[in-house]
Design a protein around this motif. Structure first.
Motif, PDB file in Angstrom:
ATOM      1  N   ALA A 178     -13.352 -36.404  13.940  1.00 61.48           N
ATOM      2  CA  ALA A 178     -12.964 -35.997  12.593  1.00 61.48           C
ATOM      3  C   ALA A 178     -13.821 -34.818  12.149  1.00 61.48           C
ATOM      4  O   ALA A 178     -15.042 -34.873  12.224  1.00 61.48           O
ATOM      5  N   LYS A 179     -13.158 -33.757  11.709  1.00 58.59           N
ATOM      6  CA  LYS A 179     -13.873 -32.615  11.143  1.00 58.59           C
ATOM      7  C   LYS A 179     -13.835 -32.650   9.627  1.00 58.59           C
ATOM      8  O   LYS A 179     -14.669 -32.059   8.963  1.00 58.59           O
ATOM      9  N   TYR A 180     -12.819 -33.337   9.078  1.00 51.58           N
ATOM     10  CA  TYR A 180     -12.625 -33.374   7.636  1.00 51.58           C
ATOM     11  C   TYR A 180     -12.422 -34.822   7.191  1.00 51.58           C
ATOM     12  O   TYR A 180     -11.786 -35.607   7.877  1.00 51.58           O
ATOM     13  N   VAL A 181     -13.003 -35.134   6.015  1.00 50.88           N
ATOM     14  CA  VAL A 181     -12.932 -36.488   5.487  1.00 50.88           C
ATOM     15  C   VAL A 181     -12.449 -36.421   4.046  1.00 50.88           C
ATOM     16  O   VAL A 181     -12.916 -35.589   3.265  1.00 50.88           O
ATOM     17  N   ASN A 182     -11.528 -37.312   3.703  1.00 44.37           N
ATOM     18  CA  ASN A 182     -11.042 -37.394   2.338  1.00 44.37           C
ATOM     19  C   ASN A 182     -12.151 -37.991   1.471  1.00 44.37           C
ATOM     20  O   ASN A 182     -12.547 -39.138   1.681  1.00 44.37           O
ATOM     21  N   PRO A 183     -12.666 -37.235   0.477  1.00 44.66           N
ATOM     22  CA  PRO A 183     -13.764 -37.763  -0.344  1.00 44.66           C
ATOM     23  C   PRO A 183     -13.348 -38.967  -1.177  1.00 44.66           C
ATOM     24  O   PRO A 183     -14.183 -39.777  -1.546  1.00 44.66           O
ATOM     25  N   ASP A 184     -12.050 -39.113  -1.448  1.00 41.58           N
ATOM     26  CA  ASP A 184     -11.575 -40.242  -2.230  1.00 41.58           C
ATOM     27  C   ASP A 184     -11.320 -41.478  -1.367  1.00 41.58           C
ATOM     28  O   ASP A 184     -11.228 -42.584  -1.879  1.00 41.58           O
ATOM     29  N   ASN A 185     -11.177 -41.267  -0.057  1.00 40.19           N
ATOM     30  CA  ASN A 185     -10.948 -42.384   0.864  1.00 40.19           C
ATOM     31  C   ASN A 185     -11.530 -42.003   2.223  1.00 40.19           C
ATOM     32  O   ASN A 185     -10.837 -41.430   3.051  1.00 40.19           O
ATOM     33  N   PRO A 186     -12.802 -42.304   2.465  1.00 42.80           N
ATOM     34  CA  PRO A 186     -13.471 -41.881   3.702  1.00 42.80           C
ATOM     35  C   PRO A 186     -12.806 -42.384   4.984  1.00 42.80           C
ATOM     36  O   PRO A 186     -13.122 -41.902   6.059  1.00 42.80           O
ATOM     37  N   GLU A 187     -11.888 -43.330   4.874  1.00 43.00           N
ATOM     38  CA  GLU A 187     -11.183 -43.788   6.064  1.00 43.00           C
ATOM     39  C   GLU A 187     -10.134 -42.775   6.526  1.00 43.00           C
ATOM     40  O   GLU A 187      -9.687 -42.825   7.658  1.00 43.00           O
ATOM     41  N   ILE A 217      -5.123 -33.475   2.544  1.00 43.18           N
ATOM     42  CA  ILE A 217      -5.742 -32.142   2.710  1.00 43.18           C
ATOM     43  C   ILE A 217      -5.013 -31.138   1.819  1.00 43.18           C
ATOM     44  O   ILE A 217      -5.640 -30.366   1.087  1.00 43.18           O
ATOM     45  N   ASN A 218      -3.678 -31.133   1.898  1.00 39.35           N
ATOM     46  CA  ASN A 218      -2.894 -30.199   1.087  1.00 39.35           C
ATOM     47  C   ASN A 218      -3.155 -30.405  -0.399  1.00 39.35           C
ATOM     48  O   ASN A 218      -3.300 -29.437  -1.150  1.00 39.35           O
ATOM     49  N   GLU A 219      -3.231 -31.667  -0.829  1.00 37.48           N
ATOM     50  CA  GLU A 219      -3.491 -31.947  -2.244  1.00 37.48           C
ATOM     51  C   GLU A 219      -4.883 -31.464  -2.651  1.00 37.48           C
ATOM     52  O   GLU A 219      -5.060 -30.908  -3.738  1.00 37.48           O
ATOM     53  N   ALA A 220      -5.870 -31.664  -1.792  1.00 39.55           N
ATOM     54  CA  ALA A 220      -7.234 -31.209  -2.099  1.00 39.55           C
ATOM     55  C   ALA A 220      -7.282 -29.684  -2.194  1.00 39.55           C
ATOM     56  O   ALA A 220      -7.916 -29.135  -3.094  1.00 39.55           O
ATOM     57  N   LEU A 221      -6.613 -28.998  -1.275  1.00 45.49           N
ATOM     58  CA  LEU A 221      -6.588 -27.536  -1.308  1.00 45.49           C
ATOM     59  C   LEU A 221      -5.868 -27.033  -2.552  1.00 45.49           C
ATOM     60  O   LEU A 221      -6.300 -26.063  -3.178  1.00 45.49           O
ATOM     61  N   ASP A 222      -4.768 -27.701  -2.921  1.00 49.66           N
ATOM     62  CA  ASP A 222      -4.026 -27.315  -4.123  1.00 49.66           C
ATOM     63  C   ASP A 222      -4.850 -27.512  -5.389  1.00 49.66           C
ATOM     64  O   ASP A 222      -4.666 -26.804  -6.369  1.00 49.66           O
ATOM     65  N   SER A 223      -5.772 -28.486  -5.353  1.00 47.21           N
ATOM     66  CA  SER A 223      -6.592 -28.755  -6.542  1.00 47.21           C
ATOM     67  C   SER A 223      -7.830 -27.859  -6.616  1.00 47.21           C
ATOM     68  O   SER A 223      -8.664 -28.026  -7.497  1.00 47.21           O
ATOM     69  N   GLY A 224      -7.972 -26.940  -5.660  1.00 49.18           N
ATOM     70  CA  GLY A 224      -9.086 -25.993  -5.720  1.00 49.18           C
ATOM     71  C   GLY A 224     -10.206 -26.243  -4.740  1.00 49.18           C
ATOM     72  O   GLY A 224     -11.158 -25.472  -4.682  1.00 49.18           O
ATOM     73  N   ARG A 225     -10.150 -27.317  -3.988  1.00 54.14           N
ATOM     74  CA  ARG A 225     -11.183 -27.567  -2.993  1.00 54.14           C
ATOM     75  C   ARG A 225     -10.947 -26.673  -1.788  1.00 54.14           C
ATOM     76  O   ARG A 225      -9.847 -26.156  -1.570  1.00 54.14           O
ATOM     77  N   THR A 226     -11.973 -26.517  -0.970  1.00 57.80           N
ATOM     78  CA  THR A 226     -11.845 -25.739   0.266  1.00 57.80           C
ATOM     79  C   THR A 226     -12.033 -26.687   1.447  1.00 57.80           C
ATOM     80  O   THR A 226     -12.528 -27.813   1.282  1.00 57.80           O
ATOM     81  N   LEU A 227     -11.660 -26.215   2.629  1.00 64.30           N
ATOM     82  CA  LEU A 227     -11.884 -27.034   3.815  1.00 64.30           C
ATOM     83  C   LEU A 227     -13.365 -27.326   4.004  1.00 64.30           C
ATOM     84  O   LEU A 227     -13.730 -28.401   4.471  1.00 64.30           O
ATOM     85  N   GLU A 228     -14.212 -26.379   3.620  1.00 62.98           N
ATOM     86  CA  GLU A 228     -15.652 -26.603   3.728  1.00 62.98           C
ATOM     87  C   GLU A 228     -16.092 -27.765   2.838  1.00 62.98           C
ATOM     88  O   GLU A 228     -17.002 -28.513   3.182  1.00 62.98           O
ATOM     89  N   ASP A 229     -15.439 -27.934   1.670  1.00 68.04           N
ATOM     90  CA  ASP A 229     -15.759 -29.049   0.787  1.00 68.04           C
ATOM     91  C   ASP A 229     -15.424 -30.385   1.448  1.00 68.04           C
ATOM     92  O   ASP A 229     -16.034 -31.407   1.123  1.00 68.04           O
ATOM     93  N   LEU A 230     -14.435 -30.377   2.342  1.00 66.79           N
ATOM     94  CA  LEU A 230     -13.958 -31.607   2.961  1.00 66.79           C
ATOM     95  C   LEU A 230     -14.573 -31.848   4.340  1.00 66.79           C
ATOM     96  O   LEU A 230     -14.262 -32.835   4.999  1.00 66.79           O
ATOM     97  N   ALA A 231     -15.436 -30.932   4.769  1.00 64.03           N
ATOM     98  CA  ALA A 231     -16.016 -31.047   6.124  1.00 64.03           C
ATOM     99  C   ALA A 231     -16.818 -32.330   6.256  1.00 64.03           C
ATOM    100  O   ALA A 231     -17.537 -32.745   5.344  1.00 64.03           O
ATOM    101  N   ALA A 232     -16.666 -32.943   7.421  1.00 63.05           N
ATOM    102  CA  ALA A 232     -17.371 -34.206   7.694  1.00 63.05           C
ATOM    103  C   ALA A 232     -18.844 -33.956   7.905  1.00 63.05           C
ATOM    104  O   ALA A 232     -19.289 -32.931   8.286  1.00 63.05           O
TER     105      ALA A 232
END
Length: 111
Positions: free
Chosen positions: A74-83, A96-111
């Protein structure tokens, strides 16, 4: 405060309940994210990534053998649901798409 509730009709009470439910959910999400962030920071201070330490209860993470097929780490983890994770390969998951649409970046979601 509660005596004001007696003056509300059923629709106003239902709207109030929805508002309270959303506020509770938002609070829980914020607190969960704060806890995850604190855990990630503590792991970084010790030279690890949080996923390295958790690894779904197994020692380490990475490519695993599964009857001849491999699973990408895993390179990316959902901060709202780490599973919920994503390797960065293949189609992007909806979270991922929802997080990006809300202004987050892939770097914000990096594991």
């Amino acid at each position: 405060m509660f005596d004001k509730l007696d003056s509300l009709d059923i629709e106003e009470l239902k709207d109030l309940r929805k508002t309270v439910d959303r506020a509770i959910s938002s609070y829980e999400t914020r607190k969960r994210q704060e806890a995850i962030s604190a855990a990630e920071q503590a792991a970084r201070e010790h030279g690890f990534k949080l996923t390295d330490l958790l690894g779904n209860g197994k020692a380490g993470r990475g490519r695993k053998s599964n009857g001849g097929t491999t699973i990408d780490a895993a390179k990316y983890v959902n901060p709202d649901n780490p599973e919920q994770t994503w390797s960065g390969r293949g189609r992007r998951p909806q979270w991922i798409n929802e997080a990006l649409d809300s202004g987050r970046t892939l770097e914000d979601l990096a594991a």
